[in-house]
Scaffold this motif. Structure first.
Motif, PDB file in Angstrom:
ATOM      1  N   ALA A 226       0.831  -1.211   0.000  1.00 27.93           N
ATOM      2  CA  ALA A 226       0.000   0.000   0.000  1.00 27.93           C
ATOM      3  C   ALA A 226       0.862   1.256   0.000  1.00 27.93           C
ATOM      4  N   ALA A 227       1.933   1.256   0.791  1.00 25.26           N
ATOM      5  CA  ALA A 227       2.813   2.424   0.871  1.00 25.26           C
ATOM      6  C   ALA A 227       3.559   2.639  -0.439  1.00 25.26           C
ATOM      7  N   SER A 228       4.070   1.555  -1.020  1.00 26.11           N
ATOM      8  CA  SER A 228       4.822   1.680  -2.276  1.00 26.11           C
ATOM      9  C   SER A 228       3.916   2.095  -3.423  1.00 26.11           C
ATOM     10  N   ASN A 229       2.664   1.656  -3.403  1.00 25.48           N
ATOM     11  CA  ASN A 229       1.722   2.067  -4.446  1.00 25.48           C
ATOM     12  C   ASN A 229       1.353   3.539  -4.348  1.00 25.48           C
ATOM     13  N   LEU A 230       1.625   4.142  -3.213  1.00 27.98           N
ATOM     14  CA  LEU A 230       1.431   5.587  -3.047  1.00 27.98           C
ATOM     15  C   LEU A 230       2.699   6.368  -3.362  1.00 27.98           C
ATOM     16  N   GLY A 231       3.736   5.659  -3.820  1.00 28.05           N
ATOM     17  CA  GLY A 231       4.962   6.314  -4.257  1.00 28.05           C
ATOM     18  C   GLY A 231       6.093   6.314  -3.262  1.00 28.05           C
ATOM     19  N   ALA A 232       5.896   5.722  -2.087  1.00 29.64           N
ATOM     20  CA  ALA A 232       6.944   5.740  -1.055  1.00 29.64           C
ATOM     21  C   ALA A 232       8.071   4.785  -1.383  1.00 29.64           C
ATOM     22  N   GLU A 233       9.262   5.144  -0.931  1.00 26.27           N
ATOM     23  CA  GLU A 233      10.394   4.223  -0.948  1.00 26.27           C
ATOM     24  C   GLU A 233      10.337   3.447   0.370  1.00 26.27           C
ATOM     25  N   VAL A 234      10.153   2.141   0.282  1.00 26.12           N
ATOM     26  CA  VAL A 234       9.878   1.324   1.460  1.00 26.12           C
ATOM     27  C   VAL A 234      11.060   0.425   1.789  1.00 26.12           C
ATOM     28  N   VAL A 235      11.443   0.412   3.061  1.00 20.43           N
ATOM     29  CA  VAL A 235      12.354  -0.598   3.590  1.00 20.43           C
ATOM     30  C   VAL A 235      11.521  -1.525   4.458  1.00 20.43           C
ATOM     31  N   LEU A 236      11.442  -2.790   4.066  1.00 19.18           N
ATOM     32  CA  LEU A 236      10.637  -3.780   4.772  1.00 19.18           C
ATOM     33  C   LEU A 236      11.563  -4.737   5.511  1.00 19.18           C
ATOM     34  N   VAL A 237      11.584  -4.619   6.832  1.00 26.79           N
ATOM     35  CA  VAL A 237      12.401  -5.503   7.674  1.00 26.79           C
ATOM     36  C   VAL A 237      11.490  -6.634   8.135  1.00 26.79           C
ATOM     37  N   THR A 238      11.791  -7.841   7.701  1.00 19.37           N
ATOM     38  CA  THR A 238      10.865  -8.943   7.968  1.00 19.37           C
ATOM     39  C   THR A 238      11.544 -10.144   8.596  1.00 19.37           C
ATOM     40  N   GLY A 239      10.854 -10.709   9.585  1.00 19.06           N
ATOM     41  CA  GLY A 239      11.273 -11.972  10.149  1.00 19.06           C
ATOM     42  C   GLY A 239      10.944 -13.106   9.199  1.00 19.06           C
ATOM     43  N   PRO A 240      11.200 -14.345   9.591  1.00 13.63           N
ATOM     44  CA  PRO A 240      10.965 -15.492   8.708  1.00 13.63           C
ATOM     45  C   PRO A 240       9.505 -15.583   8.259  1.00 13.63           C
ATOM     46  N   THR A 241       9.282 -15.663   6.956  1.00 10.66           N
ATOM     47  CA  THR A 241       7.926 -15.690   6.405  1.00 10.66           C
ATOM     48  C   THR A 241       7.944 -16.281   5.003  1.00 10.66           C
ATOM     49  N   HIS A 242       6.785 -16.772   4.575  1.00  8.53           N
ATOM     50  CA  HIS A 242       6.635 -17.262   3.208  1.00  8.53           C
ATOM     51  C   HIS A 242       6.108 -16.180   2.279  1.00  8.53           C
ATOM     52  N   GLU A 243       5.788 -15.007   2.819  1.00 11.89           N
ATOM     53  CA  GLU A 243       5.258 -13.919   2.000  1.00 11.89           C
ATOM     54  C   GLU A 243       6.343 -13.384   1.063  1.00 11.89           C
ATOM     55  N   LYS A 244       5.904 -12.936  -0.125  1.00 10.85           N
ATOM     56  CA  LYS A 244       6.822 -12.396  -1.122  1.00 10.85           C
ATOM     57  C   LYS A 244       6.302 -11.047  -1.604  1.00 10.85           C
ATOM     58  N   ILE A 245       7.218 -10.197  -2.023  1.00  6.89           N
ATOM     59  CA  ILE A 245       6.834  -8.917  -2.617  1.00  6.89           C
ATOM     60  C   ILE A 245       7.873  -8.549  -3.668  1.00  6.89           C
ATOM     61  N   THR A 246       7.378  -8.084  -4.822  1.00 10.56           N
ATOM     62  CA  THR A 246       8.266  -7.606  -5.879  1.00 10.56           C
ATOM     63  C   THR A 246       7.781  -6.236  -6.302  1.00 10.56           C
ATOM     64  N   HIS A 247       8.542  -5.223  -5.970  1.00  9.84           N
ATOM     65  CA  HIS A 247       8.165  -3.851  -6.303  1.00  9.84           C
ATOM     66  C   HIS A 247       9.436  -3.019  -6.357  1.00  9.84           C
ATOM     67  N   ASN A 248       9.535  -2.162  -7.371  1.00  5.28           N
ATOM     68  CA  ASN A 248      10.732  -1.334  -7.520  1.00  5.28           C
ATOM     69  C   ASN A 248      10.995  -0.455  -6.307  1.00  5.28           C
ATOM     70  N   PHE A 249       9.928  -0.106  -5.572  1.00  6.05           N
ATOM     71  CA  PHE A 249      10.076   0.826  -4.452  1.00  6.05           C
ATOM     72  C   PHE A 249      10.259   0.130  -3.107  1.00  6.05           C
ATOM     73  N   VAL A 250      10.312  -1.201  -3.101  1.00 10.63           N
ATOM     74  CA  VAL A 250      10.421  -1.936  -1.833  1.00 10.63           C
ATOM     75  C   VAL A 250      11.759  -2.666  -1.755  1.00 10.63           C
ATOM     76  N   THR A 251      12.491  -2.404  -0.670  1.00 12.85           N
ATOM     77  CA  THR A 251      13.728  -3.121  -0.370  1.00 12.85           C
ATOM     78  C   THR A 251      13.474  -4.007   0.840  1.00 12.85           C
ATOM     79  N   VAL A 252      13.644  -5.303   0.668  1.00 10.46           N
ATOM     80  CA  VAL A 252      13.369  -6.264   1.744  1.00 10.46           C
ATOM     81  C   VAL A 252      14.655  -6.571   2.497  1.00 10.46           C
ATOM     82  N   LYS A 253      14.592  -6.485   3.823  1.00 11.40           N
ATOM     83  CA  LYS A 253      15.726  -6.799   4.693  1.00 11.40           C
ATOM     84  C   LYS A 253      15.318  -7.956   5.606  1.00 11.40           C
ATOM     85  N   PRO A 254      15.684  -9.183   5.261  1.00  8.57           N
ATOM     86  CA  PRO A 254      15.297 -10.331   6.097  1.00  8.57           C
ATOM     87  C   PRO A 254      16.147 -10.431   7.357  1.00  8.57           C
ATOM     88  N   VAL A 255      15.483 -10.722   8.465  1.00 10.60           N
ATOM     89  CA  VAL A 255      16.171 -10.950   9.739  1.00 10.60           C
ATOM     90  C   VAL A 255      15.543 -12.181  10.384  1.00 10.60           C
TER      91      VAL A 255
END
Length: 403
Positions: A226-255
Motif C-alpha cells: 500500500a505504501a509503495s503504491n502511493l509512491g513511497a520508498e519502502v524498507v521492509l524488515v521482515t522476520g521469517p515468512t513465506h510472504e513475497k513482494i516484488t516492487h521497484n520501491f520496496v527493499t526487503v531486509k530479512p532478519v
C-alpha cells in the motif's frame, strides 16, 4: 517493476501515419505489466491492422459500435470500455480527432469512449509541421489540457511530407516514460521513506529449535504494498515468512531474531519519514543458547528467559520528525492496554486488534482493527481483508500528516 503493472490501459489510435508506431506502444505497455485494450477510428485501419493489435494486446480491437462480421450484431459498449480503463492514451492523436474531442463531437467509437471515460487521458499529437502550428490545433491543445487531459509533446524530426520540424509523434518509449513519470509525480508519498517491520522473530534455543509465534507477516507485507503504491520508498524488515513482494520501491531486509530486527530497524529509522512496526517481536529470548542440539533426557525442561529490547519504545525515544505507528494485539482490556502503549512508547498512532475477534489475528487473510491516534481519536473498523486494512491505514497516516 513499472507503476503501470496490473493497470488497465485503453489505447486509442487515430488515422495518422504514426499509427505504425502503435503496435510497439502496445508491446511496451504489455511488457510493463499492463492490460491493454485498443480502440481505433475506422480510418486508422488503413495504417495498422486490428489483427496485429489484437495479437499483441491479447484482446479484441474495437473500431465500430457493432461488429458487422458478427451475425448477432453485438453492440460494443463504449461506456463499459471507458469505465474499464485506468488510463486512456490516444496515440497518435490527429488534428481531426483532437478537434472533435475538444468540441464534443461523437461520430465514432473512439470519441464515444473518450466522452464516457472517467480516467486520466493522455494524448500524443502527430501531424505535419504547418498543421501542428495552426491556430486551430493550438486551440485544441488549450481546450483539451483545460479539461485535465495530458499533452505528450510531439518531437522534432523528419515528417511524412518530407519536411523537418515539430509534429512527429513522441516515440513509444518516450510515451511510456512520460506516463510513468506523470503518475509517479502525482503520488502522495512520492519522495517519502517508509520503514515497515513484518512477521515473527525466532529466538534460538539451540541450532535446530527456537521460540517463535504464529505471525505470517501478511499484514506487514500488505502495508508495504500500500505504501509503495502511493509512491513511497519502502524498507521492509521482515522476520521469517513465506510472504513475497516484488516492487521497484520496496527493499526487503530479512532478519531472524529480535536483536537482528532491532539493529536493522535502527540502521534505517533516522532516514525514514514514516515507521510502521507491525512485526510480532518476541518479548523474551533464551538467556543461554546451546551450541549443540539439546538431547531429550529429563521429563521436564526449564528455560531461563530474558527480555528482548523493545524496538518500538526505543524508536519513540529518539524520533524527531518521524510519524511512528505501532501495533497492539490484545486478548483482554484491549482498548485500555492499547492506549497505554500509545503514550508510553510515544506513538502517533496505534493499530489495535484482538484475538477475541473472529477473522482477526495471525494466519488469516482478514483483520478487524481499531485505529487510535495520539489526539485520542478512536476509529473502529469492520472485518476487512488485510489489503484493505493496509490501504485504510495509509490513508489515515496521510490525513494525519497533512492535518
Amino acid at each position: 517493476m513499472s507503476i503501470l503493472k496490473n493497470k488497465n490501459i485503453l489505447l486509442g489510435i487515430t488515422a495518422g501515419i504514426a499509427a505504425y508506431k502503435s503496435a510497439n506502444l502496445v508491446r511496451l505497455f504489455i511488457k510493463a505489466g499492463a492490460n491493454v485494450k485498443v480502440v481505433m477510428t475506422p480510418a486508422s485501419k488503413d495504417f495498422v491492422t486490428p489483427l496485429t493489435l489484437s495479437t499483441l494486446s491479447k484482446n479484441p480491437v474495437y473500431s465500430s459500435f457493432v461488429d458487422d462480421d458478427d451475425d448477432s450484431h453485438v453492440w460494443n459498449n463504449h461506456v463499459d470500455l471507458g469505465l474499464w480503463g485506468d488510463y486512456f492514451v490516444i496515440a497518435p492523436a490527429t488534428a481531426n480527432t483532437m478537434a472533435k474531442m475538444a468540441n464534443g463531437v461523437c461520430d465514432n467509437i473512439l470519441l464515444a469512449t473518450y466522452l464516457s471515460s472517467k480516467c486520466p487521458v493522455y494524448f500524443a499529437p502527430a501531424m505535419d509541421l504547418d498543421m501542428y502550428k495552426h491556430q486551430s490545433t493550438k486551440e485544441s491543445f488549450r481546450k483539451l489540457t483545460s479539461f485535465g487531459n495530458k499533452l505528450i509533446p510531439a518531437g522534432t524530426g523528419e515528417l511524412a511530407s518530407g519536411l523537418v520540424g515539430e509534429g512527429r509523434m513522441a516515440e513509444p518509449e518516450d510515451i511510456v516514460s512520460f506516463i510513468e513519470k506523470d503518475i509517479l509525480d502525482q503520488l502522495p508519498l512520492r519522495g517519502q521513506r517508509v520503514l515497515i517491520t513484518a512477521g515473527p522473530t525466532y529466538e534460538a534455543l539451540d541450532p535446530v529449535r527456537f521460540i517463535g509465534n504464529h505471525s505470517s507477516g501478511k499484514m506487514g507485507f500488505e502495508i508495504a504494498k500500500a505504501a509503495s503504491n502511493l509512491g513511497a520508498e519502502v524498507v521492509l524488515v521482515t522476520g521469517p515468512t513465506h510472504e513475497k513482494i516484488t516492487h521497484n520501491f520496496v527493499t526487503v531486509k530479512p532478519v531472524v531474531s529480535a536483536e537482528e530486527m532491532y539493529n536493522e530497524v535502527h540502521l534505517h529509522f533516522k532516514a525514514s519519514d514514516i515507521a510502521i512496526l507491525s512485526a510480532a517481536v518476541a518479548d523474551y529470548r533464551p538467556m543461554n543458547v546451546a551450541n549443540q542440539k539439546i538431547k531429550k533426557k529429563d521429563s521436564t525442561f526449564t528455560i531461563e528467559l530474558e527480555k528482548t529490547k523493545d524496538i518500538l519504545k526505543s524508536l519513540g525515544e529518539i524520533k524527531t520528525h518521524q510519524y511512528l505507528v505501532g501495533f497492539a494485539l490484545e486478548t483482554n482490556n484491549e482498548l485500555e492496554h492499547a492506549k497505554g502503549k500509545l503514550v508510553s512508547k510515544n506513538l502517533d498512532l496505534i493499530v489495535l486488534n484482538s484475538l477475541q475477534d473472529k477473522g482477526a489475528g495471525f494466519g488469516v487473510s482478514t483483520n478487524k482493527v481499531t485505529f487510535i491516534t495520539s489526539s485520542n481519536t478512536i476509529i473502529e473498523n469492520e472485518l476487512k481483508s488485510k489489503s484493505e486494512v493496509a490501504k485504510d491505514l495509509m490513508q489515515l497516516i496521510l490525513k494525519q500528516n497533512h492535518a
